[in-house]
Enzyme design. Sequence first.
Site, PDB file in Angstrom:
ATOM      1  N   GLY A   1     -15.716   8.292  -9.985  1.00 25.89           N
ATOM      2  CA  GLY A   1     -14.271   7.149 -10.183  1.00 25.89           C
ATOM      3  C   GLY A   1     -13.853   8.011 -11.145  1.00 25.89           C
TER       4      GLY A   1
ATOM      5  N   GLN B   1      -9.504  18.133  -7.655  1.00 22.29           N
ATOM      6  CA  GLN B   1      -9.358  19.503  -7.991  1.00 22.29           C
ATOM      7  C   GLN B   1     -10.100  19.582  -9.609  1.00 22.29           C
ATOM      8  OE1 GLN B   1      -8.145  22.429  -7.063  1.00 22.29           O
ATOM      9  NE2 GLN B   1      -7.256  21.684  -4.996  1.00 22.29           N
ATOM     10  N   VAL B   2      -9.317  20.332 -10.192  1.00 21.76           N
ATOM     11  CA  VAL B   2     -11.032  20.391 -11.657  1.00 21.76           C
ATOM     12  C   VAL B   2     -10.220  19.357 -12.615  1.00 21.76           C
ATOM     13  CG1 VAL B   2      -9.095  22.290 -12.591  1.00 21.76           C
ATOM     14  CG2 VAL B   2     -11.190  22.094 -13.476  1.00 21.76           C
ATOM     15  N   THR B   3     -11.564  19.135 -13.872  1.00 21.14           N
ATOM     16  CA  THR B   3     -11.146  17.975 -14.430  1.00 21.14           C
ATOM     17  C   THR B   3     -12.180  17.839 -15.384  1.00 21.14           C
ATOM     18  OG1 THR B   3     -10.207  16.019 -15.013  1.00 21.14           O
ATOM     19  CG2 THR B   3     -12.597  16.019 -13.579  1.00 21.14           C
TER      20      THR B   3
ATOM     21  N   CYS C   1      -6.157  18.806 -12.751  1.00 19.11           N
ATOM     22  CA  CYS C   1      -5.678  17.823 -11.324  1.00 19.11           C
ATOM     23  C   CYS C   1      -5.533  19.198 -10.291  1.00 19.11           C
ATOM     24  CB  CYS C   1      -4.936  16.898 -11.692  1.00 19.11           C
ATOM     25  SG  CYS C   1      -6.267  15.601 -12.288  1.00 19.11           S
TER      26      CYS C   1
ATOM     27  N   GLY D   1     -11.385  10.275  -9.490  1.00 17.57           N
ATOM     28  CA  GLY D   1     -11.550  11.125  -8.075  1.00 17.57           C
ATOM     29  C   GLY D   1     -13.045  10.564  -7.946  1.00 17.57           C
TER      30      GLY D   1
ATOM     31  N   ARG E   1     -17.126  15.336  -4.734  1.00 23.40           N
ATOM     32  CA  ARG E   1     -15.355  14.465  -5.039  1.00 23.40           C
ATOM     33  C   ARG E   1     -14.294  14.486  -4.407  1.00 23.40           C
ATOM     34  NH1 ARG E   1     -12.245  16.234  -9.040  1.00 23.40           N
ATOM     35  NH2 ARG E   1     -12.737  16.923 -10.968  1.00 23.40           N
ATOM     36  N   GLY E   2     -13.242  14.262  -4.509  1.00 18.57           N
ATOM     37  CA  GLY E   2     -12.198  14.996  -3.541  1.00 18.57           C
ATOM     38  C   GLY E   2     -11.037  15.029  -5.574  1.00 18.57           C
TER      39      GLY E   2
END
Length: 222
Positions: free
Chosen positions: A150, A73-75, A168, A139, A70-71
């Site tokens: 999503g 950063q980190v979550t 993010c 994302g 996905r687009g």
Amino acid sequence: MIEEPLVRRLGLVEYEPVWRAMQRFTDTRGASTRDEIWLLEHPPVFTLGMNASREHLLDPGPIPVVQVDRGGQVTYHGPGQLVLYPLLDLKRLKLGIRELVVALEGAVIDHAAELGILAAARREAPGVYVDGAKLASVGLRVRRGGSYHGLSVNVSVELGPFERINVCGYRGLAVTRFVDLGCAEDVSSAGEAIVRHLIRRLGPTTRAYSASMTPSQAVSSR
């Protein structure tokens, strides 16, 4: 008339099997495949977007880390967080990816307003915020004209793991959740409300109908 999306309630499901199921759904769907919206929770996991920098993963500890397509950063995902995956034919709906992002954010904002909470989106940093703290993250991936991944919304999720990352990709970004904003609802009721607002925002020709699946059915039937 566009056929209405099927809403599937999957419960608590491991991250990677659902991700692979979304990929299979997207890769095998045809022109007549009905759109679906999946509502679920994940056990604790950190996910990194395609171009995410691992420097934002500060101290994952025992929580697994998955690099995904996905687009963003980190979550973090964990129990008590609503996850909504829109598996939509964007061409058929005449939607661009930015319009889908706005619809997802708007559905959360609309639900927050129902609860008496003023929430807002930021174009430069997708998601939904309350007083500068992040309530929901977005994302997405679009492949073969179909969207997957999503939206995640913090309902009652434990916030400690967010301290292990730069949320993010933003250092020091605060995180909030509905329970800290005075709302006692659970993940299920939040999901029902948010999907209702999303369907409305997707257009007047879409109207959801529902189906339930067990987690094993979700990952084995695609």
